[in-house]
Motif scaffolding. Structure first.
Motif, PDB file in Angstrom:
ATOM      1  N   VAL A 246     -30.471  27.140 -26.205  1.00  0.00           N
ATOM      2  CA  VAL A 246     -29.962  27.664 -25.141  1.00  0.00           C
ATOM      3  C   VAL A 246     -28.543  27.617 -24.836  1.00  0.00           C
ATOM      4  O   VAL A 246     -27.781  26.636 -25.597  1.00  0.00           O
ATOM      5  N   PRO A 247     -27.891  28.446 -24.407  1.00  0.00           N
ATOM      6  CA  PRO A 247     -26.423  28.620 -24.196  1.00  0.00           C
ATOM      7  C   PRO A 247     -25.831  27.536 -23.237  1.00  0.00           C
ATOM      8  O   PRO A 247     -24.938  26.934 -23.477  1.00  0.00           O
ATOM      9  N   VAL A 248     -26.665  27.212 -22.170  1.00  0.00           N
ATOM     10  CA  VAL A 248     -26.125  26.358 -21.107  1.00  0.00           C
ATOM     11  C   VAL A 248     -27.289  25.822 -20.525  1.00  0.00           C
ATOM     12  O   VAL A 248     -28.614  26.348 -20.592  1.00  0.00           O
ATOM     13  N   ILE A 249     -27.169  24.785 -19.610  1.00  0.00           N
ATOM     14  CA  ILE A 249     -28.363  23.983 -18.913  1.00  0.00           C
ATOM     15  C   ILE A 249     -28.089  24.537 -17.389  1.00  0.00           C
ATOM     16  O   ILE A 249     -27.279  24.232 -16.739  1.00  0.00           O
ATOM     17  N   GLU A 250     -29.075  25.470 -17.035  1.00  0.00           N
ATOM     18  CA  GLU A 250     -29.190  25.757 -15.599  1.00  0.00           C
ATOM     19  C   GLU A 250     -30.374  25.538 -15.107  1.00  0.00           C
ATOM     20  O   GLU A 250     -31.509  26.089 -14.968  1.00  0.00           O
ATOM     21  N   ASP A 251     -30.619  24.201 -14.470  1.00  0.00           N
ATOM     22  CA  ASP A 251     -31.737  23.578 -14.264  1.00  0.00           C
ATOM     23  C   ASP A 251     -31.495  22.667 -12.703  1.00  0.00           C
ATOM     24  O   ASP A 251     -31.074  21.595 -13.021  1.00  0.00           O
ATOM     25  N   ALA A 252     -31.901  23.156 -11.777  1.00  0.00           N
ATOM     26  CA  ALA A 252     -31.759  22.312 -10.583  1.00  0.00           C
ATOM     27  C   ALA A 252     -32.437  21.119 -10.652  1.00  0.00           C
ATOM     28  O   ALA A 252     -32.246  20.100  -9.968  1.00  0.00           O
ATOM     29  N   ALA A 253     -33.571  21.249 -11.546  1.00  0.00           N
ATOM     30  CA  ALA A 253     -34.337  20.010 -11.238  1.00  0.00           C
ATOM     31  C   ALA A 253     -34.299  19.297 -12.647  1.00  0.00           C
ATOM     32  O   ALA A 253     -35.294  18.709 -13.248  1.00  0.00           O
ATOM     33  N   TRP A 254     -32.985  19.448 -13.493  1.00  0.00           N
ATOM     34  CA  TRP A 254     -32.907  18.794 -14.724  1.00  0.00           C
ATOM     35  C   TRP A 254     -33.543  17.318 -14.572  1.00  0.00           C
ATOM     36  O   TRP A 254     -32.747  16.456 -13.871  1.00  0.00           O
ATOM     37  N   SER A 255     -34.684  16.880 -15.587  1.00  0.00           N
ATOM     38  CA  SER A 255     -34.956  15.526 -15.180  1.00  0.00           C
ATOM     39  C   SER A 255     -35.019  14.624 -16.436  1.00  0.00           C
ATOM     40  O   SER A 255     -34.857  13.532 -16.067  1.00  0.00           O
ATOM     41  N   TRP A 256     -34.582  15.240 -17.611  1.00  0.00           N
ATOM     42  CA  TRP A 256     -34.591  14.515 -18.857  1.00  0.00           C
ATOM     43  C   TRP A 256     -33.817  15.155 -19.934  1.00  0.00           C
ATOM     44  O   TRP A 256     -33.934  16.158 -20.064  1.00  0.00           O
ATOM     45  N   HIS A 257     -32.964  14.280 -20.552  1.00  0.00           N
ATOM     46  CA  HIS A 257     -32.347  14.979 -21.722  1.00  0.00           C
ATOM     47  C   HIS A 257     -31.761  13.619 -22.677  1.00  0.00           C
ATOM     48  O   HIS A 257     -32.276  12.332 -22.298  1.00  0.00           O
ATOM     49  N   VAL A 258     -31.619  14.151 -24.119  1.00  0.00           N
ATOM     50  CA  VAL A 258     -31.633  13.219 -25.156  1.00  0.00           C
ATOM     51  C   VAL A 258     -30.205  13.665 -25.621  1.00  0.00           C
ATOM     52  O   VAL A 258     -30.079  14.929 -26.377  1.00  0.00           O
ATOM     53  N   GLY A 262     -23.364  10.038 -29.935  1.00  0.00           N
ATOM     54  CA  GLY A 262     -22.733   9.193 -28.869  1.00  0.00           C
ATOM     55  C   GLY A 262     -22.027  10.245 -27.808  1.00  0.00           C
ATOM     56  O   GLY A 262     -22.070   9.794 -26.633  1.00  0.00           O
ATOM     57  N   GLU A 263     -21.115  11.036 -28.353  1.00  0.00           N
ATOM     58  CA  GLU A 263     -20.558  12.031 -27.528  1.00  0.00           C
ATOM     59  C   GLU A 263     -21.256  12.718 -26.531  1.00  0.00           C
ATOM     60  O   GLU A 263     -21.099  13.051 -25.529  1.00  0.00           O
ATOM     61  N   ALA A 264     -22.310  13.431 -27.147  1.00  0.00           N
ATOM     62  CA  ALA A 264     -23.220  14.226 -26.323  1.00  0.00           C
ATOM     63  C   ALA A 264     -24.139  13.586 -25.389  1.00  0.00           C
ATOM     64  O   ALA A 264     -24.180  13.823 -24.195  1.00  0.00           O
ATOM     65  N   THR A 265     -24.296  12.105 -25.614  1.00  0.00           N
ATOM     66  CA  THR A 265     -25.149  11.259 -24.667  1.00  0.00           C
ATOM     67  C   THR A 265     -23.988  11.023 -23.576  1.00  0.00           C
ATOM     68  O   THR A 265     -24.608  11.092 -22.293  1.00  0.00           O
ATOM     69  N   SER A 266     -22.885  10.803 -23.852  1.00  0.00           N
ATOM     70  CA  SER A 266     -22.047  10.484 -22.900  1.00  0.00           C
ATOM     71  C   SER A 266     -21.643  11.626 -21.881  1.00  0.00           C
ATOM     72  O   SER A 266     -21.564  11.608 -20.456  1.00  0.00           O
ATOM     73  N   ILE A 267     -21.436  12.780 -22.468  1.00  0.00           N
ATOM     74  CA  ILE A 267     -21.013  14.006 -21.637  1.00  0.00           C
ATOM     75  C   ILE A 267     -22.419  14.441 -20.850  1.00  0.00           C
ATOM     76  O   ILE A 267     -22.143  14.704 -19.534  1.00  0.00           O
ATOM     77  N   ALA A 268     -23.694  14.558 -21.489  1.00  0.00           N
ATOM     78  CA  ALA A 268     -24.692  14.911 -20.710  1.00  0.00           C
ATOM     79  C   ALA A 268     -25.118  13.793 -19.627  1.00  0.00           C
ATOM     80  O   ALA A 268     -25.559  14.209 -18.414  1.00  0.00           O
ATOM     81  N   ASN A 269     -24.913  12.635 -19.894  1.00  0.00           N
ATOM     82  CA  ASN A 269     -25.170  11.462 -18.639  1.00  0.00           C
ATOM     83  C   ASN A 269     -24.100  11.705 -17.668  1.00  0.00           C
ATOM     84  O   ASN A 269     -24.614  11.692 -16.205  1.00  0.00           O
ATOM     85  N   ASP A 270     -23.013  12.057 -17.634  1.00  0.00           N
ATOM     86  CA  ASP A 270     -22.142  12.505 -16.479  1.00  0.00           C
ATOM     87  C   ASP A 270     -22.346  13.536 -16.072  1.00  0.00           C
ATOM     88  O   ASP A 270     -22.236  13.712 -14.493  1.00  0.00           O
ATOM     89  N   LEU A 271     -22.858  14.554 -16.651  1.00  0.00           N
ATOM     90  CA  LEU A 271     -23.144  15.760 -16.022  1.00  0.00           C
ATOM     91  C   LEU A 271     -24.363  15.734 -15.191  1.00  0.00           C
ATOM     92  O   LEU A 271     -24.623  15.956 -13.935  1.00  0.00           O
ATOM     93  N   TRP A 272     -25.478  14.721 -15.530  1.00  0.00           N
ATOM     94  CA  TRP A 272     -26.813  14.677 -14.850  1.00  0.00           C
ATOM     95  C   TRP A 272     -26.618  13.767 -13.594  1.00  0.00           C
ATOM     96  O   TRP A 272     -27.388  13.875 -12.759  1.00  0.00           O
ATOM     97  N   HIS A 273     -25.660  12.768 -13.887  1.00  0.00           N
ATOM     98  CA  HIS A 273     -25.211  11.906 -12.440  1.00  0.00           C
ATOM     99  C   HIS A 273     -24.307  12.549 -11.677  1.00  0.00           C
ATOM    100  O   HIS A 273     -23.882  12.293 -10.524  1.00  0.00           O
ATOM    101  N   GLY A 274     -23.786  14.071 -12.021  1.00  0.00           N
ATOM    102  CA  GLY A 274     -23.255  14.927 -11.091  1.00  0.00           C
ATOM    103  C   GLY A 274     -21.432  14.411 -11.148  1.00  0.00           C
ATOM    104  O   GLY A 274     -20.608  14.511 -10.140  1.00  0.00           O
ATOM    105  N   THR A 275     -21.168  13.712 -12.348  1.00  0.00           N
ATOM    106  CA  THR A 275     -19.790  13.379 -12.485  1.00  0.00           C
ATOM    107  C   THR A 275     -19.074  14.646 -12.868  1.00  0.00           C
ATOM    108  O   THR A 275     -19.463  15.311 -13.738  1.00  0.00           O
ATOM    109  N   SER A 276     -17.740  14.590 -12.545  1.00  0.00           N
ATOM    110  CA  SER A 276     -17.091  16.093 -12.878  1.00  0.00           C
ATOM    111  C   SER A 276     -16.379  15.539 -14.422  1.00  0.00           C
ATOM    112  O   SER A 276     -16.000  14.561 -14.922  1.00  0.00           O
ATOM    113  N   VAL A 277     -16.680  16.561 -15.325  1.00  0.00           N
ATOM    114  CA  VAL A 277     -16.199  16.469 -16.637  1.00  0.00           C
ATOM    115  C   VAL A 277     -15.431  17.624 -16.794  1.00  0.00           C
ATOM    116  O   VAL A 277     -15.528  18.978 -16.556  1.00  0.00           O
TER     117      VAL A 277
END
Length: 340
Positions: A246-258, A262-277
């Motif tokens: 997929v090109p982007v994650i567009e999911d208001a109910a985003w519940s799990w990611h892997v 290491g870099e992807a984990t850090s970025i995805a965690n910040d996005l999931w927690h609503g932290t500005s990236v």
């Protein structure tokens, strides 16, 4: 199907009924033939005798006194590390089970080289019979670091070691500057972008790891990455999954990611927690996939029926360090949670 990754030593393994790998004495002899384990010229007689004895019977117990007899403390430590790795692997019924046990139990003290060799063997078994060169090349990312570059709409992954070696040799070509500018010698490197699904041309050069993979949106390499991960998860974890890029994650109910690194984990965690990236950091994301399980009863109840997002990224130096062990420890599986 043409053979590929011959240097992995997969022919030195036997296979069980499920196609999983069984280590043989010859496989351990291949480990013992590595330059890291062959005694150097200055090695003591005790080390030479230990090496010869293990070549004859690679899985024999080694008494502490045999290691204590080694005069070089560094050699003594090296052999202790190898034997501990061998014993952890041989304690499991298959190499796949050993791979899982190592990563779920902790790999502290295990040399990265041994883990890379084991991962390549497991990945080779997972890709057995695959007739898509793009999936085969994508699977190299499971065990070999890559360097990323963006060029004329292409999103290119090249083997980091190959890029460095070609640059040192001044093997000139059009992609080298792009692939080596992030820390590698500033010379151009001649590399070919994989352009066809036929596995034969790929297999002929597979041990050279010198094909570049384009994983840009809509390109065969993007889908090849999904197929490679599907096969790896199915083989190692025994879980049937489907993965689509997929090109982007567009999911208001985003519940799990892997995060697949290491870099992807850090970025995805910040996005999931609503932290500005920052946009520059977001641009490091190279590949996104949506994973769905074929058997929903195997999934944690809170994630059942929901997609799992997979994320691959490069670091600030444009390096890609995939961590396939994140799939072993990070997917929302009931069995995996119990094992941890």
């Amino acid at each position: 199907m043409p053979d590929f990754w011959v240097a992995s030593g997969h022919q030195l393994c036997e296979r069980d009924a499920a196609g999983r790998l069984l280590a043989t004495p010859d496989l351990w002899r291949a480990f013992l033939a590595r330059p890291e384990l062959v005694p150097p010229e200055e090695a003591c007689d005790a080390e030479r005798a230990l090496h010869l004895s293990l070549l004859e019977d690679p899985v024999q117990p080694v008494p502490p006194m045999a290691l204590a007899a080694l005069t070089d403390p560094d050699a003594r430590e090296n052999w202790q590390v190898f034997l501990a790795f061998r014993d952890r692997v041989t304690a499991q019924p298959t190499l796949e089970a050993a791979w899982l046990a190592l990563y779920r139990g902790g790999v502290g003290g295990v040399p990265p080289l041994f883990l890379q060799m084991l991962t390549q063997l497991v990945a080779r078994a997972a890709l057995e019979g695959v007739g898509d060169a793009f999936a085969l090349r994508a699977a190299e990312c499971l065990f070999r670091p890559q360097r990323a570059a963006i060029h004329h709409g292409a999103l290119l992954l090249a083997d980091e070691e190959v890029v460095a070696l070609r640059a040192q040799a001044a093997d000139l070509g059009p992609l080298g500057r792009l692939l080596s500018e992030a820390g590698a010698p500033a010379r151009e490197v001649e590399l070919d972008v994989l352009g066809e699904a036929d596995p034969a041309p790929y297999a002929a050069r597979s041990d050279a790891h010198d094909f570049v993979l384009d994983i840009a949106e809509g390109r065969p390499g993007q889908h090849g990455m999904a197929r490679a991960l599907e096969r790896f998860i199915g083989h190692v974890l025994g879980e049937g999954v489907t993965i689509r890029p997929v090109p982007v994650i567009e999911d208001a109910a985003w519940s799990w990611h892997v995060g697949l690194d290491g870099e992807a984990t850090s970025i995805a965690n910040d996005l999931w927690h609503g932290t500005s990236v920052e946009q520059a950091r977001l641009a490091r994301i190279l590949w996104l996939g949506v994973l769905e399980f074929m058997d929903g009863t195997r999934v944690l109840p809170r994630v059942a029926g929901r997609p799992v997002y997979l994320v691959l990224a490069m670091d600030a130096a444009q390096r890609v360090r995939m961590k396939p062990q994140n799939l072993a420890t990070g997917l929302p599986l009931i069995a995996a949670e119990a094992a941890l």
